[in-house]
Design a protein around this motif. Structure first.
Motif, mmCIF file in Angstrom:
data_model
loop_
_atom_site.group_PDB
_atom_site.id
_atom_site.type_symbol
_atom_site.label_atom_id
_atom_site.label_comp_id
_atom_site.label_asym_id
_atom_site.label_seq_id
_atom_site.Cartn_x
_atom_site.Cartn_y
_atom_site.Cartn_z
ATOM 1 N N GLY A 1 0.794 -1.229 0.000
ATOM 2 C CA GLY A 1 0.000 0.000 0.000
ATOM 3 C C GLY A 1 0.816 1.263 0.000
ATOM 4 O O GLY A 1 0.267 2.360 0.059
ATOM 5 N N THR A 2 2.145 1.161 -0.063
ATOM 6 C CA THR A 2 2.992 2.330 0.119
ATOM 7 C C THR A 2 3.695 2.706 -1.179
ATOM 8 O O THR A 2 4.313 1.849 -1.821
ATOM 9 N N PHE A 3 3.566 3.997 -1.559
ATOM 10 C CA PHE A 3 4.186 4.427 -2.818
ATOM 11 C C PHE A 3 4.597 5.895 -2.753
ATOM 12 O O PHE A 3 4.659 6.584 -3.744
ATOM 13 N N LYS A 4 4.868 6.355 -1.527
ATOM 14 C CA LYS A 4 5.168 7.767 -1.325
ATOM 15 C C LYS A 4 6.589 8.130 -1.761
ATOM 16 O O LYS A 4 6.818 9.150 -2.410
ATOM 17 N N ASP A 5 7.571 7.278 -1.420
ATOM 18 C CA ASP A 5 8.960 7.580 -1.765
ATOM 19 C C ASP A 5 9.148 7.596 -3.277
ATOM 20 O O ASP A 5 9.957 8.349 -3.815
ATOM 21 N N ARG A 6 8.368 6.755 -3.913
ATOM 22 C CA ARG A 6 8.454 6.672 -5.367
ATOM 23 C C ARG A 6 8.149 8.021 -6.006
ATOM 24 O O ARG A 6 8.828 8.458 -6.929
ATOM 25 N N MET A 7 7.111 8.689 -5.473
ATOM 26 C CA MET A 7 6.739 9.968 -6.055
ATOM 27 C C MET A 7 7.893 10.964 -5.933
ATOM 28 O O MET A 7 8.218 11.677 -6.894
ATOM 29 N N ILE A 8 8.540 10.990 -4.775
ATOM 30 C CA ILE A 8 9.638 11.946 -4.584
ATOM 31 C C ILE A 8 10.792 11.625 -5.522
ATOM 32 O O ILE A 8 11.331 12.503 -6.200
ATOM 33 N N MET A 9 11.167 10.349 -5.561
ATOM 34 C CA MET A 9 12.343 9.984 -6.345
ATOM 35 C C MET A 9 12.108 10.151 -7.830
ATOM 36 O O MET A 9 13.006 10.515 -8.575
ATOM 37 N N GLU A 10 10.860 9.928 -8.263
ATOM 38 C CA GLU A 10 10.564 10.113 -9.678
ATOM 39 C C GLU A 10 10.436 11.586 -10.032
ATOM 40 O O GLU A 10 10.918 12.043 -11.067
ATOM 41 N N GLY A 11 9.791 12.326 -9.121
ATOM 42 C CA GLY A 11 9.432 13.701 -9.484
ATOM 43 C C GLY A 11 10.441 14.749 -9.052
ATOM 44 O O GLY A 11 10.588 15.779 -9.699
ATOM 45 N N ASP A 12 11.125 14.500 -7.931
ATOM 46 C CA ASP A 12 12.039 15.528 -7.426
ATOM 47 C C ASP A 12 13.303 14.879 -6.858
ATOM 48 O O ASP A 12 13.592 14.971 -5.659
ATOM 49 N N PRO A 13 14.073 14.205 -7.712
ATOM 50 C CA PRO A 13 15.200 13.414 -7.205
ATOM 51 C C PRO A 13 16.256 14.247 -6.493
ATOM 52 O O PRO A 13 16.908 13.762 -5.571
ATOM 53 N N HIS A 14 16.404 15.519 -6.903
ATOM 54 C CA HIS A 14 17.456 16.321 -6.269
ATOM 55 C C HIS A 14 17.159 16.630 -4.811
ATOM 56 O O HIS A 14 18.068 16.869 -4.033
ATOM 57 N N GLN A 15 15.876 16.622 -4.483
ATOM 58 C CA GLN A 15 15.526 16.849 -3.085
ATOM 59 C C GLN A 15 16.156 15.777 -2.198
ATOM 60 O O GLN A 15 16.699 16.064 -1.130
ATOM 61 N N LEU A 16 16.122 14.535 -2.691
ATOM 62 C CA LEU A 16 16.740 13.444 -1.946
ATOM 63 C C LEU A 16 18.259 13.590 -1.933
ATOM 64 O O LEU A 16 18.901 13.420 -0.891
ATOM 65 N N ILE A 17 18.834 13.938 -3.096
ATOM 66 C CA ILE A 17 20.299 14.069 -3.169
ATOM 67 C C ILE A 17 20.773 15.152 -2.193
ATOM 68 O O ILE A 17 21.724 14.951 -1.428
ATOM 69 N N GLU A 18 20.086 16.293 -2.219
ATOM 70 C CA GLU A 18 20.502 17.387 -1.336
ATOM 71 C C GLU A 18 20.389 16.968 0.133
ATOM 72 O O GLU A 18 21.290 17.203 0.939
#
Lengths: 895, 439
Positions: B96-113
């Motif tokens: 039921g979980t797909f939240k991290d996917r949205m971030i990594m697909e849509g805003d990958p630099h947010q994770l990198i930073e």
């Protein structure tokens, strides 16, 4: 120290231990699967659940796994707790959901840890209604049978095989309740210590195939305390037999030697005892050259004639026979005419080894102690092939660095996976110089491949670097000097450095170099240890018998001072080149051989053969590589007229009119001790034949030994009286005293109430689980400190040009085990090995035959390229395929 | 109810990834600049601790506290191990979980930073993103983002002239649910079987390759730049109650508009459900798993529950990943439980007995109940498993997690489950059962 309470009883215990180990040491029956005293805790099976209370006020407590619980001060634990007991029973019920319950047809039945634990938890009623998952089994070669359906996924096998023995080809495959423990595909295990899986597995997944071939239950076996005869380490075994057939070899715990594990040669190499071609009657070679059986009376008459007519006897002893057998031969032929049966170079190297041990008598490492050394230098020995069990110990030595890192991070030593995870590839340093790549190289820092003289020189140079009063060798090149300095610095910086050397390359200089390095090290560090390996099970014992080598026997025949060779359990063709032996045999009027196997000497040279008992059919004393005298006991009485080698020699002496009047082992041991004060300790290696506990002997069979009465029911419904053992305090039955207070050297098998499996039952005989045997580990150390010797001169024997060096293999290079069917199947095809440059120089395409003449003996084997070999060096497969009597290392001229 | 978009502020409606230029234009990497210039390496951690950021992977452990366990080598550089690791857990496999996917697909630099700042804060020089194998799009986007960041000097040696070095590697998981358990993840990353490790030692003492390691969830890390950039007070003000910050909520199952939305922590469950359009087809709510497959059921009586760590805890469940699975009133609960337990039984790593052999049994009992082959005693046997597969009895939290929904199911829907046992059912002998019940 920690003060803890278990089930209301208070104990002061070692706070570095886990609760399960402590509970077992204190005698509690707490079931477990994944834990093992040598593999430690991982918390996988959840079987050892107990209740733990935080403090005195805590009434609720919580269920914890004892194996993962440190014994911290003030701990309060309940094994006898309803909730914990419910958990333990439930774990069994879970395990049983897929277990096939095929105990009646399972080889493990009767010594199955799973059976024991099931009974111990009280689980009886199955509630699971589903189908069981099944697996396909694999063909794991001649040693081990695979039945995966029985698996309870305790992970012990992979933890032993991968994490302990450093094997790679057994894995946990699959996941969830479909975990599969096997190889990628069918085939024999690659690791030389795979046989221990049979005992490590708590149920019948891995079982002994050589036992399965003629199976019977543990409780139907007649056992004896045995000593392995397949190398010099003297691992303790428990051979099991029934009706005169040797069924199997099991580990017998010895706290200072093999503890829980054997090598595969030791475990599966005893099949030679059951061979049909063994001499079982006295034999005399007739005019056609055929050996004919004689009955005893006829043979006595024949021998009377032979001995009356002889102009002189010369005895050939054997480094693989007991002191008693050798001494009896010496008594027969006379002290001046007894030889050790060792080749000249083997004897020289063995004497050098003995001298090194005497020089460092206080610093001789036991096999167990090897594991605690934190820096190791191996000089010359390919131990995995020549003294296999020590390779397994060296693999533990490398883990001392893991334990150190763990301690720095406050991870307890028993926390196996955490220790492994933090240890990773940070090993305690192990250096090794050998003639070619070895199976230990994966844990060796910069393995050195040198010719024997180079190995000795390296050792001398290290000794010199450690102490500049030790003789130096010629100028080394910069790289070598840097390596020497780094090895010396590492050994010097270690808490407990270890030098390992041996005689297998036949070069005493290597042992001298080890001796020098040891002397240099020991001056600064009392903890420094020496480990010397010898060629055979009693090489050191023979070296202590102070007799000339086999050359003297050959010379005596050659120059006519004797006309009769008397050979005790030895094969002349293993000691000298064939041409020489053939000539000696031809010249000798009589070659009288007392042996248990149809070796080349019996088959081709003997004029008279007397069927001697093997280790399984005799008692005797062997001196292992640390100088420990250990007694092995007769496992079963062979059919007459086969008897102990020493009895044949005594009978011959009687025939010659000099009956030594040895009624039993006590008498001959007294005679040995009288002649050899240095061997006085053998008297204490085991209790005398008259020793009794509460008036009782010690049983060879478990008390459930079945069918003793039924066995001969067709002959006589009444029970036959068990044979009385004249040579030892053991009985040939299940009667006698068994248990607490029994001398450990008389422990024929391991069993205790509720604990039927070998590896678990022994706990009740140990001072603490995995420690030492109560009453002391068996055997007596014979080596006494010699005078403080000076450094040996750094002399080496250099060969210019091509040199042949021995290449050993665990399966095949030792002649007795090579006659066991299972071992023979694993024996490699013979090849000569050279490096690529060498093959080019010889102009032989790898795979084609090289014909090589060594010591006048020519062999043709395919040439194989081993890039690790030094230039102009040919590795020769010794001890098998007819290559046994050659003198190596030696200069050769390949054509 | 209005969303509070922080982590999702840059996510495009068309889901096109935000690459580096746009990211910088929209305020990206400002936090990194600020962290490197205004804070010493040991000063970022306390900031995060003060902000009260808690792990978004499901356990809710305070992130700043976790970071504070890392050994520091500033005063003893000689003792610094070969590597100190930051590992980002992007193995999003909770049902039921797909939240991290949205971030990594849509805003990958947010994770990198976030990773760069986090690595700086814990003294790491190597970082791994352990990413779910099926997340191919995430992998592509993240790799491009890493390369872009490297080219701009945000990664590599001497980042922005600060003297701080960091390398980031992507590791594609071979795909097991248990890899989401941080210690099993480390085992997998080392190339071993994905079997969890016993704690202690914790990863900060002996983690990846035996070195000091911190493992954080993707969403957790993505909070870091925002806290650094906007401050603790701002961050705390985003939440409705004690827990500060926002959370990406999700809904799947029988809701009218499944998807993701970002709210301040502490938002009422009923409001979240309403955002996702309520129960579809005009039906009523039967129950929901508030934070993924391993969180116990909440029922219609829990609609006022504040959706933060303590609030959901007080209602007998866990916030988990805050991505709820919703069931309408016509859903047979036995099917729900059977599917869940099938998943957990299959995903057991096989290491410890209760989990390996207990979960398949539970699944088979539920199949039996569903197919009308239940027997008297089955419910009690399920109760027994809930008890004996509980925390402390198994090696890791996998089986206790699997028991979460079962325990709540047995509590809230016990009559429904009991009714599945036929009235005339008797306890069969094992032989009878084996013949009648060829599972």
């Amino acid at each position: 120290m920690a003060h803890i309470t278990i089930d209301g009883r208070e104990y002061d215990v070692d706070d570095t231990e886990n609760l399960l180990a402590v509970a077992l040491s204190k005698g509690f029956d707490l079931p477990y699967f994944c834990w093992h005293p040598e593999l430690h805790s991982v918390g996988a099976c959840r079987q050892c659940a107990v209740k733990s209370y935080r403090n005195d006020e805590d009434e609720k407590g919580m269920v914890v796994m004892a194996c993962m619980t440190p014994c911290s001060d003030g701990g309060r634990f309940e094994i006898d707790d309803e909730e914990a007991a419910e958990m333990r029973a439930q774990v069994i019920e879970w395990l049983m959901t897929n277990h096939p319950h095929d105990c009646p047809v399972c080889e493990e039945g009767g010594e199955c840890h799973l059976q024991d634990m099931t009974l111990m938890t009280g689980h009886t009623q199955r509630r699971y209604r589903g189908a069981k998952r099944t697996h396909t089994n694999q063909d794991l070669g001649p040693f081990i049978n695979h039945e995966m359906n029985r698996c309870i996924a305790c992970y012990r096998c992979v933890r032993y095989y991968r994490d302990y023995a450093d094997g790679d080809d057994l894995r946990a495959l699959g996941s969830h309740n479909n975990v599969y423990f096997g190889r990628e595909r069918d085939g024999a295990f690659d690791n030389e210590f795979s046989g221990n899986l049979v005992e490590v597995c708590p149920t019948g997944v891995f079982t002994d195939k050589t036992l399965g071939a003629h199976y019977n239950r543990k409780w139907d076996m007649q056992n004896a305390p045995g000593i392995c005869t397949h190398c010099s380490l003297g691992c303790n075994t428990s051979p099991g037999s029934r009706q005169g057939v040797l069924k199997r070899i099991q580990n017998r715990f010895h706290g200072e030697i093999n503890h829980y594990f054997l090598c595969d040669r030791g475990r599966f190499g005893a099949g030679f005892v059951n061979r049909d071609d063994r001499p079982r009657q006295p034999l005399v070679r007739n005019a056609d050259g055929v050996l004919e059986p004689r009955d005893m009376d006829a043979m006595r008459a024949t021998m009377e004639e032979v001995l009356a007519a002889t102009t002189g006897m010369i005895g050939v002893g054997s480094p693989r026979a007991s002191l008693e057998d050798n001494y009896a031969l010496r008594n027969l032929v006379g002290a001046d005419f007894f030889t050790t049966g060792m080749s000249a170079h083997d004897q020289a190297a063995s004497l050098a080894g003995k001298a090194a041990l005497e020089a460092h008598a206080e610093r001789i490492a036991t096999l167990r102690e090897v594991e605690s050394c934190d820096a190791v230098l191996v000089l010359g020995e390919d131990v995995t092939q020549t003294a296999p069990r020590v390779a397994l110990s060296l693999r533990q030595a490398r883990r001392n660095r893991h334990l150190e890192l763990a301690a720095q991070n406050k991870i307890p030593k028993w926390h196996a996976r955490a220790v492994r995870d933090i240890g990773q590839y940070n090993n305690s340093p192990i250096f090794s110089a050998t003639t070619q790549a070895t199976r230990l190289d994966d844990i060796v820092i910069e393995p050195q491949r040198l010719r024997p003289d180079g190995i000795a020189e390296l050792g001398f140079a290290i000794a010199h670097a450690l102490d500049n009063t030790a003789p130096a060798v010629k100028q080394l090149d910069d790289d070598t000097q840097a390596l020497v300095d780094s090895i010396a610095a590492t050994l010097k910086g270690a808490k407990k450095p270890l030098i390992v050397a041996g005689t297998s390359l036949g070069d005493p200089a290597i042992v001298h170099a080890a001796n020098n390095a040891m002397k240099a090290l020991a001056a600064a560090n009392a903890e420094a240890r020496l480990f010397v390996t010898f060629a055979e099970a009693n090489s050191l014992g023979l070296a202590m018998m102070d007799a000339p080598d086999i050359e003297q026997a050959f010379t005596a025949i050659e120059n006519g001072t004797a006309d009769t060779l008397v050979v005790m359990q030895n094969c002349l063709y293993e000691r000298a080149p064939k041409a020489r032996v053939d000539a000696v045999v031809k010249k000798a009027k009589n070659v009288i051989v007392m042996d248990h196997s149809l070796n080349r000497t019996v088959g081709e040279a003997a004029t008279h053969v007397l069927p001697a008992g093997s280790f399984a059919e005799a008692d005797g004393t062997l001196v292992n590589n640390e100088g420990r005298a250990q007694r092995f006991f007769q496992v079963f009485i062979p059919d007459a007229p086969m008897q102990e080698g020493w009895r044949w020699a005594a009978d011959l002496a009687d025939v010659a009119g000099r009956d030594p009047e040895w009624a039993g082992m006590d008498d001959i041991i007294d005679a040995i001790v009288a002649d050899y004060p240095a061997l006085a300790g053998i008297k204490d290696a085991a209790p005398s034949q008259s020793f009794r506990k509460f008036g009782m002997r010690f049983p060879r069979s478990p008390h459930r030994y079945a069918a003793r009465t039924a066995l001969y029911a067709n002959v006589n419904v009444r029970e036959r009286r068990p044979t009385v053992d004249a040579d030892s305090p053991l009985s040939y039955s299940m009667e006698g005293y068994y248990g607490e207070g029994q001398p450990p050297s008389t422990l024929a098998f391991a069993w205790s109430p509720g604990w039927d499996s070998n590896q678990a039952a022994i706990t009740r005989f140990q001072d603490e689980v995995g420690g030492h045997l109560k009453g002391g580990d068996p055997g007596t150390r014979l080596i006494t400190p010699g005078t403080d010797t000076a450094f040996a001169p750094a002399d080496v024997t250099r060969v210019d040009g091509w040199q042949a060096v021995p290449m050993y293999h665990i399966f095949g290079s030792e002649s007795q085990s090579a006659r066991a069917e299972a071992i023979a199947e694993r024996m490699p095809e013979p090849v000569f090995r050279v490096n690529a440059e060498g093959a080019k120089t010889l102009g032989i395409t790898p795979g084609n035959d090289l014909s090589l003449t060594i010591d006048g003996e020519t062999h043709a084997f395919p040439l194989d390229v081993d890039p690790s070999l030094p230039d102009q060096t040919i590795a020769v497969p010794v001890g098998m395929h007819g290559v046994c009597g050659v003198r190596l290392p030696v200069g050769v001229e390949p054509k | 109810m209005e969303q509070t978009k922080v982590l999702t502020q840059r996510i495009r409606d068309d889901r096109a990834p935000v690459w580096i230029d746009d990211y910088i234009n929209e305020g990206g990497y400002e936090a990194l600049n600020k962290a490197l210039s205004d804070y010493g390496p040991t000063e970022v951690g306390p900031l995060i601790k003060e902000a009260g950021l808690r792990g978004r992977g499901g356990a809710g452990f305070p992130t700043g506290v976790k970071w504070s366990f890392m050994p520091r080598f500033e005063d003893r550089p000689d003792e610094r191990p070969k590597h100190v690791y930051l590992v980002v857990n992007a193995d999003e496999m909770e049902p039921g979980t797909f939240k991290d996917r949205m971030i990594m697909e849509g805003d990958p630099h947010q994770l990198i930073e976030g990773m760069i700042i986090a690595a700086y804060a814990i003294g790491a020089d190597m970082a791994y993103v352990f990413i779910r194998g099926e997340y191919v799009e995430c992998q592509k986007n993240l790799q491009r983002a890493i390369d872009e960041a490297h080219a701009k000097g945000y990664l590599g040696d001497d980042i922005l002239g600060s003297g701080f070095n960091l390398k980031i590697y992507l590791h594609m998981s071979a795909g097991r649910y248990i890899c989401g358990e941080e210690s099993a993840l480390l085992s997998a990353l080392e190339g071993r079987r994905a079997v969890p490790r016993h704690k202690p030692p914790f990863p900060a003492a002996s983690g990846l390759f035996g070195q000091p390691t911190t493992v954080n969830n993707v969403e957790t890390i993505c909070n870091v730049p925002h806290i650094v950039k906007n401050g603790v007070e701002w961050y705390k003000s985003l939440g409705h109650n004690k827990d500060g910050g926002t959370k990406i909520f999700g809904a799947s199952g029988h809701v009218a508009k499944p998807g993701l939305a970002e709210f301040g922590l502490g938002v009422k469950l009923g409001d979240v459900l309403e955002h996702f359009g309520g129960i579809r087809n005009g039906r009523k709510l039967k129950g929901l798993l508030p934070g993924g497959g391993s969180t116990p059921f909440l029922t219609p009586e829990h609609l006022d529950t504040p959706m933060d760590y303590d609030g959901v805890g007080a209602a007998g469940s866990r916030l988990g990943t805050a991505t709820m699975i919703v069931f309408d009133d016509q859903t047979p609960i036995v099917g729900v439980l059977k599917n869940l337990e099938h998943f957990y039984a299959q995903e057991s790593c096989g290491w410890c007995t209760p989990c390996r052999d207990g979960l398949p049994w539970v699944e088979k009992m539920l199949i039996g109940l569903e197919e009308g082959r239940g027997q008297p005693g089955d419910i009690e046997l399920l109760d027994l498993h809930v008890k004996l597969l509980g925390p402390g009895k198994t090696f890791c939290a996998h089986a206790p997690g699997a028991m979460g929904p079962l325990e709540a199911g047995l509590k809230y829907y016990r009559d429904e489950l009991s009714a599945l046992i036929p009235d005339d059912a008797t306890t069969l002998s094992l032989t009878q059962a084996a013949n009648a019940n060829p599972l």
